[in-house]
Each structure stands twice: as structure tokens, then as C-alpha cells.
Design a protein around this motif. Structure first.
Motif, PDB file in Angstrom:
ATOM      1  N   ILE A   1      12.019   0.509  -1.274  1.00 26.49           N
ATOM      2  CA  ILE A   1      12.871   0.900  -0.504  1.00 26.49           C
ATOM      3  C   ILE A   1      11.990   0.697   0.945  1.00 26.49           C
ATOM      4  N   PRO A   2      12.655   0.718   2.541  1.00 29.52           N
ATOM      5  CA  PRO A   2      11.439   0.725   3.781  1.00 29.52           C
ATOM      6  C   PRO A   2      10.634   1.719   3.965  1.00 29.52           C
ATOM      7  N   GLU A   3      11.482   3.101   3.546  1.00 26.78           N
ATOM      8  CA  GLU A   3      10.954   4.230   4.047  1.00 26.78           C
ATOM      9  C   GLU A   3       9.544   4.782   3.015  1.00 26.78           C
ATOM     10  N   GLU A   4       9.524   4.116   2.003  1.00 26.23           N
ATOM     11  CA  GLU A   4       8.824   4.552   1.370  1.00 26.23           C
ATOM     12  C   GLU A   4       7.843   3.224   0.265  1.00 26.23           C
ATOM     13  N   ASP A   5       6.470   3.332   0.957  1.00 21.10           N
ATOM     14  CA  ASP A   5       5.957   2.137   0.392  1.00 21.10           C
ATOM     15  C   ASP A   5       5.029   2.579  -1.184  1.00 21.10           C
ATOM     16  N   LEU A   6       5.988   1.879  -2.465  1.00 21.30           N
ATOM     17  CA  LEU A   6       5.545   2.358  -3.645  1.00 21.30           C
ATOM     18  C   LEU A   6       4.195   1.774  -4.222  1.00 21.30           C
ATOM     19  N   GLY A   7       3.501   0.946  -3.210  1.00 23.69           N
ATOM     20  CA  GLY A   7       2.903  -0.407  -3.359  1.00 23.69           C
ATOM     21  C   GLY A   7       2.815  -1.152  -4.775  1.00 23.69           C
TER      22      GLY A   7
END
Ligand code: ATP
Length: 328
Positions: free
Chosen positions: A196-202
Motif C-alpha cells: 500500500i502507498p502508506e507503508e513501504d515494505l521493501g
């Protein structure tokens, strides 16, 4: 004493969403209930500039509660962004005797409505209609619940193929700036990972998670990706990256696109639209202006349009944890 409202104009603007028709129906019938005239304005603000109006009564909104899209049509009007365009629109409203507006749309629609109020002291109420659920001041926007159900339904179907062929599917869903659809539909459809845009999991975390699920005996997986996710690759680049790093995976991509905006509204959206339409008209009658009607803690509420435009919605971080646990 607030000015007596005699004629309300209603329009839909920006991207369409399921439930807009149910909201139009609610505005029209609430006006009729209170003996106020109601005028449908076609093609959003562009129709206001061109005087594309139609009188509406309770019978002109028969059989639309169940229909997706908007019978009033929607448009993006560049002319309304100019003072000349808004002046023309105001002249048309005055000529038609319209003395208040209900605008159904997203934050752009509310920005236009607020500006119009500031320039002409014209009463305006907003109803949030967008599937992205990215508007501050309401837990749900019109169309969001329907879109979630559509996405879950489609992913269920994709899962049949994924499990029959031991494949990994990347499913891209709408949400340029907000991951509400991806997060909720992802959990509902049992996704392995949700980007999701809110969270950069990588990327490492994605590879790790896929490796872990393979090792734990899963033979197929579904990853749900919001179109605006921050990982920095589009869904096709992501497929190439994963295949290059995990050759054991055969990745397929499905971009759901506009199908998410269509279809018959869910019961939730129909009820929400009915409630918000009543509140919008009755608030105008009470002399209120420049508010968005929304839902907060299951109650219909009013939020100043300015806050609705500027405020940022947050994702529920608890859902990220739930999603993690569910993919164990
Ligand atoms: P969605 O969330 O689906 O994009 P939206 O309401 O944000 O919906 P926009 O296209 O941004 O969609 O805005 C709808 C219309 O509102 C525009 O076409 C324009 O007519 C009007 N509008 C948007 N921003 C402004 C502005 N700054 N000034 C005047 N009018 C505006």
C-alpha cells in the motif's frame, strides 16, 4: 434567521462511484418530503456552466437505488476552475432560482464547492462519493464498500486459477494515494502480502515473505498491490523482479482497473447514501453550509468542507498486523 431554501441543485462530479444514484435519489426525495424543489444538474460543474438542468421529483428517481454510475453523469470541468466559469455557473443558478447546492464527489469537487461559496455566498453541502475512501471526516465514502466486495469477489475467482496452477498472482487494485481498498480487500480475500502507498515494505521483505510461504508448504499465493504503492516499481516490473530472484515462481499479473468503480451498490452503500442525502438537505434547510456529511462512529456527522479537503485519512495499522498474522 437562515435564508429559506426553496430550490436545491444536486450534481455528481469527479470519478463516479456506486451509490451516487442512491444519494441523488435521497436528495430528491428529501427535498420533496420538505416541499422544496429539486433540480438535477448534469455533468457536474460543467453542466452548471452550461445550464444543463432538469427538474426532478420523487418519481424521476424511481429504480435507480440499485444502479451503479450516476444518472446525472459526471465530468471534470476545467472551466469551473476559472473565475469566469464560476461566474457563468452562478448566473445560471440564479436564473433557475436555485438557492443551495448538494455536490457529490471527492476532494476536488469539495474544493470547487467551497470556492463557489466563498465567491458568491452560496450554500453548499458535500456528500463524499469516491471508491478510494480517502476523505477525512468519514469512515466510509460512497462506493468504497461496493468496491471492496467487487475486489474480493474477483480475487476469489483468481484464487481458483492460482491454486490449480500453483501460481503466484499479483493483483493491482485502485488506490493511488490510499491503501484502504488493498488492505481491506486483501485481508478479506486472504492475500499473502499487501502493498500500500502508506507503508513501504521493501522488496526484500516481499521476497522473504514469498520464500517463507513456499517453505511452509503453500503452493500458490496472491499479493494485492495498490496502484500507488511506494515500493517504486510498477506491478509488471515487480513481477520481473520476483521471477528473477525466485525462479521457482511463475508470476501472473491482473490489473483490475475500472471494473472496481462499477456495479450495483452494496446494501451498505445504499443505506449510507440514503442517510447522507437526508442529512445534506436537512442541514441546508437548517441554514448550514460548507459542510461534508459523513459517517463517524456509525452516526451521520458534519465536517467543515475545509477540513474534509485538507485532512489526511489514516489506514488502520491494526489491520497491517492482522494481515501479517493471517499470512503465517
Ligand atoms: P475523485 O476523487 O474521483 O478524483 P474529485 O471530486 O476529487 O473526485 P476532481 O476531478 O479532482 O475529482 O474534481 C472534480 C471537479 O471539481 C473538477 O473537474 C473541477 O470542475 C472542480 N474542481 C476541482 N478542483 C477545483 C479547484 N481548485 N477550483 C475550482 N474547481 C475545482
Amino acid at each position: 434567521m437562515p435564508k429559506t431554501i426553496k430550490k436545491v441543485g444536486v450534481l455528481t462530479s469527479g470519478g463516479d462511484s456506486p451509490g451516487m444514484n442512491a444519494a441523488i435519489r435521497s436528495v430528491v426525495r428529501t427535498c420533496a418530503y420538505h416541499n422544496i424543489e429539486c433540480i438535477g444538474i448534469y455533468r457536474g460543474y460543467q453542466g452548471m456552466i452550461e445550464g444543463d438542468f432538469k427538474e426532478m421529483g420523487p418519481r424521476s428517481v424511481n429504480n435507480i437505488v440499485n444502479k451503479g454510475g450516476t444518472i446525472l453523469k459526471s465530468a471534470r470541468s476545467l472551466e469551473f476552475k476559472t473565475p469566469e466559469g464560476r461566474k457563468k455557473a452562478h448566473e445560471n443558478l440564479t436564473k433557475a432560482g436555485i438557492d443551495a447546492l448538494v455536490v457529490i464527489g471527492g476532494d476536488g469537487t469539495f474544493t470547487g464547492g467551497l470556492l463557489f461559496n466563498t465567491e458568491f455566498n452560496f450554500p453548499v453541502m458535500g456528500i463524499p462519493g469516491t471508491i478510494d475512501n480517502d476523505i477525512f471526516g468519514t469512515s466510509h465514502t460512497l462506493g468504497y464498500d461496493t468496491a471492496l466486495n467487487t475486489v474480493v469477489d474477483v480475487i476469489d475467482k483468481i484464487r481458483d486459477t492460482a491454486s490449480s496452477h500453483n501460481r503466484l498472482f499479483f493483483v493491482e487494485v485502485m488506490g493511488r494515494d490510499a491503501g484502504h481498498i488493498a488492505l481491506n480487500a486483501g485481508i478479506g480475500a486472504g492475500a499473502e502480502e499487501i502493498l500500500i502507498p502508506e507503508e513501504d515494505l521493501g522488496l526484500d521483505r516481499l521476497l522473504e515473505s514469498l520464500q517463507k510461504s513456499k517453505a511452509s508448504g503453500k503452493s500458490s499465493s496472491i499479493v494485492v498491490i495498490a496502484e500507488g504503492d511506494k515500493i517504486g516499481k510498477n506491478v509488471f516490473e515487480l513481477k520481473d523482479y520476483v521471477e528473477a530472484n525466485l525462479p521457482e515462481y511463475d508470476v501472473r499479473v491482473s490489473v483490475l482497473g475500472h471494473m472496481q468503480r462499477g456495479g450495483s451498490p452494496s446494501c451498505f452503500d445504499r443505506v449510507l447514501a440514503s442517510r447522507l442525502g437526508v442529512k445534506a438537505v436537512e442541514s441546508l434547510i437548517e441554514g448550514k453550509s460548507n459542510y461534508m456529511v459523513g459517517l463517524q462512529n456509525d452516526k451521520v456527522s458534519l465536517t467543515p468542507l475545509e477540513q474534509a479537503i485538507k485532512g489526511k485519512t489514516e489506514i488502520d495499522r491494526e489491520l497491517l498486523r492482522v494481515s501479517d498474522i493471517m499470512s503465517t
